[in-house]
Scaffold this motif. Sequence first.
Motif: not given
Length: 709
Positions: A379-406
């Motif tokens: 089970r996983f939470a859908i969070t603000m960070t998930c949405a920001a990454n999905a829209l590409g709003r998290v810059p390269e190297g940021d603490f909260a960055r993840c694979d945009q496709e994931v």
Amino acid sequence: MNTHRIRVGIDVGGTFTDAVAVDATTLQLLGQVKVPTSHHHEDGVAHGIVEALDRLLEQTGHTPEDVTFLAHGTTQATNALLEGDVATVGLIGIGTGPSATLTRRLAAFRKLELTTGKRLPLAYAHVADPDDAPAVRAALDEVVREGAEVVVASQPFSVDRPEGEEAVAVAARERGLPTTAAHDITSLYGLHKRTRTAVVNAAILPRMLATADLVDASITKAGVSAPLMVMRCDGGVMSLDEMRRRPLLTVLSGPAAGVAGALMQERISEGLFLETGGTSTDISVVRRGKVAVRHATMLGRTSYLSALDVRTVGVGGGSMVRIDGGKVVGVGPRSAHIAGLPYACFASAEDLRDAKVTTIRPMADDPADYAVLDAAGGRFAITMTCAANALGRVPEGDFARCDQEVARAALAPLAAALGTDVATAATKLLDAGTDQVRSVVQTMMRDYRLDKDTAVLVGGGGGAASVTPHLAAVTGQEGRIARHNEVISPIGVALALIREQVERIIPGAGQEQILAVRAEAEAAVIAQGAAADGVEVEVTVDPQTSTVRAVATGATELRTQDRAHRADEADRLRAAATSLRTDPASVQVLAGTPAHTVYGTEVRRRFRADRHPVRVVDADGVVRLHAPDARVETTTVGRAPEVLAGLVKEATSYGDGGVRAPALRLLLGSRIADLSGVLDPDPLLALARSELRSRAADEPVVAVVEVRS
């Protein structure tokens, strides 16, 4: 060029202790470490502080002798109040006649609620004559029998006549009891508010004294000779001895560290700092290069504690989305951290296989509309960070960055449930979360009269990318994430200036009294280690409340930074033109010092007088002063008293509201002396002369004068 001298900032949080090393010359980040906060060690949080320091020195290749400045911020005082973990206070009221009636009412403070179901532990005793030693001893015996571990002495009008409180305090200290005299906490009138502030200070005093001694001993044992400083709740630092006297100043210092980092590292002159963690966002204001401070509310009542004006919104990077009827109905306040769920965007693609949306009640008293994913990996939470990454709003190297496709894969089941595409679903999620932040931002901009076109939004904290970029996009304001945003708080601790505030109630204050308050604040920061030549003092005189306030700031050493990059003339001109919202060709250089350049333009108006807005830009290309309509005059220190007298006389207005001198600021050497808080011409000119004292007669001075409406 880098040197071996470093400044160390350590932020002691509830879960982790973060430490950073900053080059003392360039102010560049050299290293950062994170260790668990050692609440349960026999040395308490001191153990974690030393462990973080050891790892930091090893990582950066420095020795304890290289540390030229060491400061730490702590949530310990705040947590003690929130958790009700305080000492029993023995309150000694002093007075006879009407004064006795007033002080006896202070016993009602034992009804103050620390936390649900837990009240402030307080014992009260009364002394008619503080010079009656047997009576004082009897009062102390009485409160000690009731469990008092610390004493507060309070007497009406002790601000003017402190001898009674001091007599009781001396007797208490002779018995080995930590003691707070109410007049030592604040010099403002108001017996109840002054005493309540002193009682809260005393309640955390024993715990904070023990911590201070352990940290001091541990740092000394580690070989650091630099004096240990502690973060204050108003964005500055204080000496350890000052913290021992007024530990209350560390309450609410957590958010202050972050905004101090934004102010010093990001060089904000006008804007809002949004520090976003996993669960919440703290919002604070920087206006004209200074943090906004006000008297804080504690235990449900206003106090005389001057703290950062911080508004907290229950939305952070881990805030979970809520859905109902195929729509997003909210975000938070429950976060994935509290729910004990991992973020969906940090899972692997395999973990998200066969993911389906379901709604849950994360905690027993939560609504059952929080959306989660049930997938192959759990089970996983859908969070603000998930949405920001999905829209590409998290810059390269940021603490909260993840694979945009994931991240997009994590949002896909939600999008299907909402009957839309991934980008729209992510946008709806961020809209719902940032709407709450946007409302508070707009309120604070109105409260502090910030110009929307010039105020910048700066995000800090590990969750910055989940809030600030989207908020900037939907409001049209300039926005950015602070460098090293995940450690902006310890950076703020490392870069913070020594600060002291002195407040006095002085009806009809004359220039000698105002200068005396200014001198007291200046002497206080110098006594705590500030370099005398670099101290700045801002004085404000409030004629409505007769309050004279002086805020002094200074560094422990004169900062002669050899920055790798300084803005050139074209960069500074562009910064001024952007702030003035005009073409660079319409901007003129009006004056300058080695540290600042003054730019101006003219705004022609058909039926009213033309305006002459001014911007002062420093050598780094940062706008340090905004003046909507000002006159600029260049002179020398030798000629300044005569020139300033003429300028002030010409710009002073008279009306039903009384005399209103202009808002005056002086550019002197490397600093801006802000004298805008004084409305009376004579004290204003006296303060200006005090700023010019001990400077060479031929040194240039630039005056920026604003007529008050």
